[in-house]
Structure formats: C-alpha cells, structure tokens
Design a protein around this motif. Structure first.
Motif, PDB file in Angstrom:
ATOM      1  N   ASN A  98       0.827  -1.208   0.000  1.00  0.00           N
ATOM      2  CA  ASN A  98       0.000   0.000   0.000  1.00  0.00           C
ATOM      3  C   ASN A  98       0.861   1.258   0.000  1.00  0.00           C
ATOM      4  OD1 ASN A  98      -2.286  -1.577   0.000  1.00  0.00           O
ATOM      5  ND2 ASN A  98      -2.634  -1.414   2.208  1.00  0.00           N
ATOM      6  N   GLN A  99       1.965   1.225   0.769  1.00  0.00           N
ATOM      7  CA  GLN A  99       2.874   2.375   0.791  1.00  0.00           C
ATOM      8  C   GLN A  99       3.515   2.574  -0.579  1.00  0.00           C
ATOM      9  OE1 GLN A  99       5.511   1.371   4.009  1.00  0.00           O
ATOM     10  NE2 GLN A  99       4.229   2.373   5.555  1.00  0.00           N
ATOM     11  N   GLN A 100       3.901   1.480  -1.222  1.00  0.00           N
ATOM     12  CA  GLN A 100       4.508   1.585  -2.549  1.00  0.00           C
ATOM     13  C   GLN A 100       3.495   2.076  -3.579  1.00  0.00           C
ATOM     14  OE1 GLN A 100       6.184  -2.300  -3.199  1.00  0.00           O
ATOM     15  NE2 GLN A 100       8.098  -1.793  -2.148  1.00  0.00           N
ATOM     16  N   VAL A 101       2.250   1.619  -3.480  1.00  0.00           N
ATOM     17  CA  VAL A 101       1.198   2.095  -4.395  1.00  0.00           C
ATOM     18  C   VAL A 101       0.971   3.587  -4.186  1.00  0.00           C
ATOM     19  CG1 VAL A 101      -1.296   1.971  -4.846  1.00  0.00           C
ATOM     20  CG2 VAL A 101       0.048  -0.126  -4.709  1.00  0.00           C
ATOM     21  N   GLN A 102       0.922   4.016  -2.921  1.00  0.00           N
ATOM     22  CA  GLN A 102       0.728   5.436  -2.632  1.00  0.00           C
ATOM     23  C   GLN A 102       1.912   6.259  -3.152  1.00  0.00           C
ATOM     24  OE1 GLN A 102       0.023   6.331   1.478  1.00  0.00           O
ATOM     25  NE2 GLN A 102      -0.147   8.527   1.119  1.00  0.00           N
ATOM     26  N   ARG A 103       3.114   5.781  -2.943  1.00  0.00           N
ATOM     27  CA  ARG A 103       4.317   6.491  -3.435  1.00  0.00           C
ATOM     28  C   ARG A 103       4.302   6.563  -4.958  1.00  0.00           C
ATOM     29  NH1 ARG A 103       7.754  10.309  -3.308  1.00  0.00           N
ATOM     30  NH2 ARG A 103       9.871   9.771  -3.870  1.00  0.00           N
TER      31      ARG A 103
ATOM     32  N   GLN B  90       1.620   6.562  -6.837  1.00  0.00           N
ATOM     33  CA  GLN B  90       0.599   7.549  -7.205  1.00  0.00           C
ATOM     34  C   GLN B  90       1.137   8.967  -7.033  1.00  0.00           C
ATOM     35  OE1 GLN B  90      -2.640   6.422  -4.651  1.00  0.00           O
ATOM     36  NE2 GLN B  90      -3.500   4.976  -6.139  1.00  0.00           N
ATOM     37  N   GLU B  91       1.876   9.209  -5.944  1.00  0.00           N
ATOM     38  CA  GLU B  91       2.464  10.528  -5.725  1.00  0.00           C
ATOM     39  C   GLU B  91       3.456  10.869  -6.838  1.00  0.00           C
ATOM     40  OE1 GLU B  91       4.173  10.255  -1.844  1.00  0.00           O
ATOM     41  OE2 GLU B  91       2.224  10.364  -0.825  1.00  0.00           O
TER      42      GLU B  91
ATOM     43  N   GLN C 229       1.524  11.719  -9.956  1.00  0.00           N
ATOM     44  CA  GLN C 229       0.980  13.067  -9.878  1.00  0.00           C
ATOM     45  C   GLN C 229       2.076  14.104 -10.113  1.00  0.00           C
ATOM     46  OE1 GLN C 229      -0.832  13.081  -6.003  1.00  0.00           O
ATOM     47  NE2 GLN C 229      -2.708  12.106  -6.720  1.00  0.00           N
TER      48      GLN C 229
END
Length: 193
Positions: free
Chosen positions: A52-57, A59-60, A63
C-alpha cells in the motif's frame, strides 16, 4: 470372561496412551503451529502495508510527473506567446496598454519608467526582461479594476513589486513590472559579442 476383561484393559491402556499422546500434541505442537500461523499473518499484514505504501508512493510520483508535464506544456505555450519584436516595441505596447487602462478606470499615470533590457537570470536562453515602473493615482476601486484588466491584457509580465499608499491626491499605486520578450537570432549574437 478373562478375555473380555483383558480386551477392556487393553482398550483402556490404548485409550489412555492415545489421550496422553493427544495431550502431548496439544501442548507441544499446537502452540508452535499457532505461533507459525501468527507469524504468517503478521508477515502478510506487513507485506500488504508495504504494498500500500509503494502504491501510494507510485501515485504521488505519477501526480508529480503529471504536474511536471503540465508545467512544461504551460511553459512551452507561454514561450510561444512571448513577443518577438524589439525591446522598443515591447515598451510601446506596455505604454499603450497602461495609458488605455488608466484612462478606462479614471486613473492618472504620474510616471512610467523603463529599465534597460537584460538577460540577467535567463542566461543561456533567448528571453529578455525589461523592468517597468509606474505610479497611478486615483481611487481604490479604480486601482483594483486597473490591475485586474492589466493582468488579463495578455502582456507577458510579472509583478515584481507593488505598493498602495494614501496620498492627498487619493490612493497612490506604485508598481514594478518585469516584462519579457523573446530576442531574435541577430540580437542574441549582438548580446553575446
């Protein structure tokens, strides 16, 4: 009768032995299995958290890449719209626009001063900057409308400094604009020489 009693004793002994072995399994093997199951659950939770942290990173980063792409497109569009005429033409267009807007909003331009065109801060590019300082006198509402119209005029400038002060003649707005233009090939060669 001896035979059934012996068979019952044998069954009782085998049952007791089975019970002892079952209890031994329960006390020795089940805690180990339970501990292994808990370790697997913990490892699964940690793996999901890392994912989840890697997916969020990711996505960041996506962006950020999108913002950079939009910024580059905006910069390319802005550069394409920069005037290519001489510094005198840029000053003339600025002066004409300032006087028209001042007249439209009932302001009085007290002074308009132009700086020397420079490439300071834009080394290695063909962008040239000209500072324009002006003072306008009038009422606040006129100043606000004047600045909004100036911003929407399409002229390539940025406000470098501004002051709004009270004076006996009314509100005094002092602005320093930095206007930009794209220098031609001949001007670049002259500037480098």
């Amino acid at each position: 009768m001896n035979s059934p009693l012996r068979a019952s004793r044998l069954r009782l002994a085998l049952g007791a032995l089975g019970l002892i072995l079952g209890l031994a399994v329960a006390f020795l093997l089940l805690p180990d299995a339970s501990q292994q199951l808990e370790q697997k659950r913990r490892a699964k939770r940690e793996a999901e958290l890392q994912r989840n942290q890697q997916v969020q990173r990711l996505q960041e980063l996506q962006q950020l890449a999108d913002r950079i792409r939009r910024g580059r497109a905006t910069l390319a569009d802005l550069e394409a719209r920069l005037p290519r005429g001489s510094a005198g033409e840029l000053q003339w267009n600025l002066s004409k626009t300032l006087h028209e807007l001042a007249r439209k909003h009932s302001l009085r331009l007290q002074s308009v001063k132009y700086g020397v065109p420079s490439r300071e801060g834009a080394r290695g590019t063909d962008l040239e900057a000209v500072d324009v300082e002006f003072t306008a006198l009038g009422i606040y509402a006129g100043h606000k409308a004047f600045m909004l119209d100036l911003e929407g005029s399409g002229l390539p400038f940025a406000v470098r400094d501004g002051r709004l002060e009270e004076s006996p003649e009314g509100a005094r707005l002092t602005i320093i604009l930095r206007a930009f233009r794209k220098a031609g090939a001949a001007e670049r060669e002259e500037g480098e020489a």
